[in-house]
Motif scaffolding. Structure first.
Motif, short mmCIF file in Angstrom:
data_model
loop_
_atom_site.label_atom_id
_atom_site.label_comp_id
_atom_site.label_asym_id
_atom_site.label_seq_id
_atom_site.Cartn_x
_atom_site.Cartn_y
_atom_site.Cartn_z
N GLU A 173 -68.40 -29.68 -11.56
CA GLU A 173 -67.17 -30.74 -12.53
C GLU A 173 -67.65 -30.11 -13.81
OE1 GLU A 173 -64.75 -33.45 -12.69
OE2 GLU A 173 -65.76 -32.41 -10.96
N ALA A 191 -71.73 -31.02 -7.20
CA ALA A 191 -70.40 -31.46 -7.41
C ALA A 191 -70.41 -31.65 -8.89
CB ALA A 191 -70.54 -32.57 -6.41
N ILE A 232 -65.61 -28.53 -2.15
CA ILE A 232 -66.58 -28.56 -2.20
C ILE A 232 -67.37 -29.24 -0.52
CG2 ILE A 232 -66.27 -30.72 -3.37
CD1 ILE A 232 -69.15 -30.32 -4.62
#
Length: 144
Positions: A29, A25, A43
């Protein structure tokens, strides 16, 4: 664009980078923010935490490191439209800055930075084709 190869997954280049990281994650990002792209795969879609994102014509796969396939750092060279903008966004999103935008002896304008998981990103904007002699001359001039 469909590949001529029948062995290659549609939408993928022959060589597909695969980042194995501690936190998918966080990696996703960072790439989304710096390169202003959206993931091509949710995801939460895969049970193993795998996701994918496309930069230009290349799909980058991102997977969660685990004992049998541990996280490891990578180095990626990406051609972008505007190196200076990418560098500024990388700085804004906490990258460790390695090289501010610079004219390189081989004809690219280039910058470098490292994300929080240790992956290096070298970004270039092509500017001109140079002969081997011209590159050698520029290299020697810049060494001084």
């Amino acid at each position: 664009m469909q590949s001529e190869n029948t062995f290659q997954r549609p939408g993928y280049t022959t060589v597909s980078p695969y980042l194995m990281v501690d936190d998918v994650a966080v990696q996703l990002e960072f790439i989304k923010n710096v390169f202003q792209v959206k993931p091509t795969e949710d995801i939460g879609q895969n049970p193993d935490g795998h996701t994918e994102i496309k930069l230009g014509d290349t799909t980058i796969m991102i997977g969660q490191g685990r004992p049998q396939w541990p996280s490891r750092q990578s180095m990626n060279y990406i051609y972008v439209e505007n190196v200076d903008q990418i560098y500024e966004r990388a700085k804004e999103f906490g990258a460790n800055l390695l090289l501010e935008p610079t004219e390189r002896y081989y004809g690219d304008r280039e910058c470098g930075f490292e994300d929080s998981q240790g992956n290096q990103w070298w970004c270039g904007t092509f500017q001109q084709i140079l002969s081997t002699v011209e590159m050698r001359q520029r290299f020697e001039e810049n060494k001084r």
